[in-house]
Design a protein around this motif. Structure first.
Motif, PDB file in Angstrom:
ATOM      1  N   VAL A 130      -7.805  -1.987   3.914  1.00 37.84           N
ATOM      2  CA  VAL A 130      -8.074  -0.634   3.443  1.00 37.84           C
ATOM      3  C   VAL A 130      -9.504  -0.247   3.793  1.00 37.84           C
ATOM      4  O   VAL A 130     -10.442  -0.992   3.524  1.00 37.84           O
ATOM      5  CB  VAL A 130      -7.853  -0.542   1.913  1.00 37.84           C
ATOM      6  N   GLU A 131      -9.661   0.894   4.417  1.00 38.77           N
ATOM      7  CA  GLU A 131     -10.968   1.444   4.750  1.00 38.77           C
ATOM      8  C   GLU A 131     -11.232   2.639   3.842  1.00 38.77           C
ATOM      9  O   GLU A 131     -10.323   3.416   3.563  1.00 38.77           O
ATOM     10  CB  GLU A 131     -11.006   1.920   6.208  1.00 38.77           C
ATOM     11  N   PRO A 132     -12.466   2.824   3.382  1.00 40.60           N
ATOM     12  CA  PRO A 132     -12.733   3.933   2.461  1.00 40.60           C
ATOM     13  C   PRO A 132     -12.575   5.319   3.073  1.00 40.60           C
ATOM     14  O   PRO A 132     -12.289   6.265   2.368  1.00 40.60           O
ATOM     15  CB  PRO A 132     -14.182   3.691   2.018  1.00 40.60           C
ATOM     16  N   HIS A 133     -12.731   5.466   4.389  1.00 44.75           N
ATOM     17  CA  HIS A 133     -12.653   6.781   5.012  1.00 44.75           C
ATOM     18  C   HIS A 133     -11.386   6.966   5.834  1.00 44.75           C
ATOM     19  O   HIS A 133     -11.328   7.841   6.689  1.00 44.75           O
ATOM     20  CB  HIS A 133     -13.886   7.028   5.874  1.00 44.75           C
ATOM     21  N   CYS A 134     -10.386   6.149   5.589  1.00 47.60           N
ATOM     22  CA  CYS A 134      -9.100   6.249   6.269  1.00 47.60           C
ATOM     23  C   CYS A 134      -8.031   6.563   5.232  1.00 47.60           C
ATOM     24  O   CYS A 134      -8.205   6.312   4.047  1.00 47.60           O
ATOM     25  CB  CYS A 134      -8.758   4.945   6.979  1.00 47.60           C
ATOM     26  N   TYR A 135      -6.921   7.109   5.702  1.00 51.80           N
ATOM     27  CA  TYR A 135      -5.833   7.480   4.814  1.00 51.80           C
ATOM     28  C   TYR A 135      -4.565   6.777   5.268  1.00 51.80           C
ATOM     29  O   TYR A 135      -4.206   6.849   6.444  1.00 51.80           O
ATOM     30  CB  TYR A 135      -5.624   9.002   4.821  1.00 51.80           C
ATOM     31  N   ASP A 136      -3.885   6.122   4.341  1.00 56.39           N
ATOM     32  CA  ASP A 136      -2.610   5.482   4.630  1.00 56.39           C
ATOM     33  C   ASP A 136      -1.509   6.503   4.372  1.00 56.39           C
ATOM     34  O   ASP A 136      -1.513   7.173   3.330  1.00 56.39           O
ATOM     35  CB  ASP A 136      -2.405   4.251   3.746  1.00 56.39           C
ATOM     36  N   LEU A 137      -0.573   6.635   5.306  1.00 53.51           N
ATOM     37  CA  LEU A 137       0.495   7.623   5.191  1.00 53.51           C
ATOM     38  C   LEU A 137       1.860   6.978   5.342  1.00 53.51           C
ATOM     39  O   LEU A 137       2.021   6.025   6.097  1.00 53.51           O
ATOM     40  CB  LEU A 137       0.340   8.717   6.256  1.00 53.51           C
ATOM     41  N   CYS A 138       2.845   7.543   4.657  1.00 52.13           N
ATOM     42  CA  CYS A 138       4.232   7.117   4.834  1.00 52.13           C
ATOM     43  C   CYS A 138       4.767   7.766   6.113  1.00 52.13           C
ATOM     44  O   CYS A 138       4.115   8.628   6.718  1.00 52.13           O
ATOM     45  CB  CYS A 138       5.071   7.519   3.620  1.00 52.13           C
ATOM     46  N   ALA A 139       5.969   7.387   6.521  1.00 51.58           N
ATOM     47  CA  ALA A 139       6.547   7.900   7.763  1.00 51.58           C
ATOM     48  C   ALA A 139       6.751   9.417   7.704  1.00 51.58           C
ATOM     49  O   ALA A 139       6.484  10.132   8.674  1.00 51.58           O
ATOM     50  CB  ALA A 139       7.864   7.191   8.051  1.00 51.58           C
ATOM     51  N   ARG A 191       0.844  -1.190   0.000  1.00 53.01           N
ATOM     52  CA  ARG A 191       0.000   0.000   0.000  1.00 53.01           C
ATOM     53  C   ARG A 191       0.877   1.236   0.000  1.00 53.01           C
ATOM     54  O   ARG A 191       1.860   1.311   0.708  1.00 53.01           O
ATOM     55  CB  ARG A 191      -0.929  -0.019   1.199  1.00 53.01           C
ATOM     56  N   ARG A 192       0.484   2.212  -0.793  1.00 54.19           N
ATOM     57  CA  ARG A 192       1.240   3.448  -0.940  1.00 54.19           C
ATOM     58  C   ARG A 192       0.605   4.564  -0.110  1.00 54.19           C
ATOM     59  O   ARG A 192      -0.572   4.513   0.241  1.00 54.19           O
ATOM     60  CB  ARG A 192       1.274   3.885  -2.405  1.00 54.19           C
ATOM     61  N   CYS A 193       1.392   5.578   0.156  1.00 51.09           N
ATOM     62  CA  CYS A 193       0.931   6.764   0.872  1.00 51.09           C
ATOM     63  C   CYS A 193      -0.215   7.409   0.097  1.00 51.09           C
ATOM     64  O   CYS A 193      -0.197   7.470  -1.136  1.00 51.09           O
ATOM     65  CB  CYS A 193       2.090   7.743   1.030  1.00 51.09           C
ATOM     66  N   SER A 194      -1.225   7.893   0.807  1.00 49.84           N
ATOM     67  CA  SER A 194      -2.400   8.505   0.183  1.00 49.84           C
ATOM     68  C   SER A 194      -2.143   9.924  -0.314  1.00 49.84           C
ATOM     69  O   SER A 194      -2.956  10.464  -1.061  1.00 49.84           O
ATOM     70  CB  SER A 194      -3.566   8.556   1.178  1.00 49.84           C
ATOM     71  N   ARG A 195      -1.035  10.532   0.101  1.00 51.85           N
ATOM     72  CA  ARG A 195      -0.743  11.901  -0.326  1.00 51.85           C
ATOM     73  C   ARG A 195      -0.429  11.934  -1.818  1.00 51.85           C
ATOM     74  O   ARG A 195       0.233  11.049  -2.349  1.00 51.85           O
ATOM     75  CB  ARG A 195       0.440  12.477   0.457  1.00 51.85           C
ATOM     76  N   THR A 196      -0.899  12.963  -2.481  1.00 49.80           N
ATOM     77  CA  THR A 196      -0.715  13.105  -3.920  1.00 49.80           C
ATOM     78  C   THR A 196       0.766  13.110  -4.283  1.00 49.80           C
ATOM     79  O   THR A 196       1.566  13.774  -3.653  1.00 49.80           O
ATOM     80  CB  THR A 196      -1.369  14.425  -4.398  1.00 49.80           C
ATOM     81  N   ALA A 197       1.128  12.347  -5.280  1.00 49.34           N
ATOM     82  CA  ALA A 197       2.477  12.248  -5.852  1.00 49.34           C
ATOM     83  C   ALA A 197       3.496  11.590  -4.919  1.00 49.34           C
ATOM     84  O   ALA A 197       4.672  11.562  -5.233  1.00 49.34           O
ATOM     85  CB  ALA A 197       2.981  13.618  -6.303  1.00 49.34           C
TER      86      ALA A 197
END
Length: 121
Positions: free
Chosen positions: A38-47, A5-11
Motif C-alpha cells: 500500500v502506498e499513501p498516494h496511490c488508490y486501490d480499485l476494484c475491476a 485490500r478493498r477498493c478505495s472508492r467510498t462505500a
C-alpha cells in the motif's frame, strides 16, 4: 489470515485488483495491477471502478496490461512506469553552443576581479 485490500472508492466493498497512481507533473493517471504494498498516494480499485475510470480534460490515462496468471504481482511495475513518465517529461540538457561566452548565464554575467584582496594585518 490474509488481509484483502478493498477498493478505495467510498462505500465500495469489492476487493481491489488495480492500483491507480497520478503523475501530476505530466497530467497522467497510471492504472496497473495491484501494487505489492500500500502506498499513501496511490488508490486501490476494484475491476468495476477501474473500468469506469476517466481522467479530467487534458489528462491521459495509461492502462498497463494485467496478467491473469500468477499469485499476485511479482514486482511493482506501476512505480517504475511512473518514474519513466517523469523522466521522459524532463527537458533535455542544454549544451553550450560554440562561440558562446562561458562567463554568461542567461541575463547574468560573471565578473572576475583581477585585483587581489587587501591583506588584513
Amino acid at each position: 489470515m490474509s488481509h484483502v485490500r478493498r477498493c478505495s472508492r467510498t462505500a465500495c466493498r469489492q476487493p481491489a485488483v488495480f492500483t491507480l497512481t497520478y503523475v501530476y507533473a505530466d497530467s497522467t493517471a497510471v492504472l496497473g495491477p495491484l501494487a505489492a504494498y500500500v502506498e499513501p498516494h496511490c488508490y486501490d480499485l476494484c475491476a468495476m471502478h477501474a473500468d469506469r475510470l476517466t481522467a479530467p480534460r487534458g489528462w491521459e490515462v495509461v492502462r498497463l496490461p494485467v496478467e491473469a496468471v500468477g499469485g499476485g504481482p511479482g514486482s511493482d511495475d506501476l512505480e517504475a512506469l511512473a518514474d519513466a513518465v517523469r523522466e521522459a517529461a524532463r527537458p533535455p540538457a542544454q549544451t553550450d553552443p560554440e562561440g558562446e561566452d562561458p562567463t554568461r548565464r542567461g541575463h547574468l554575467r560573471v565578473v572576475r576581479s583581477d585585483q587581489q584582496p587587501p591583506r588584513q594585518s
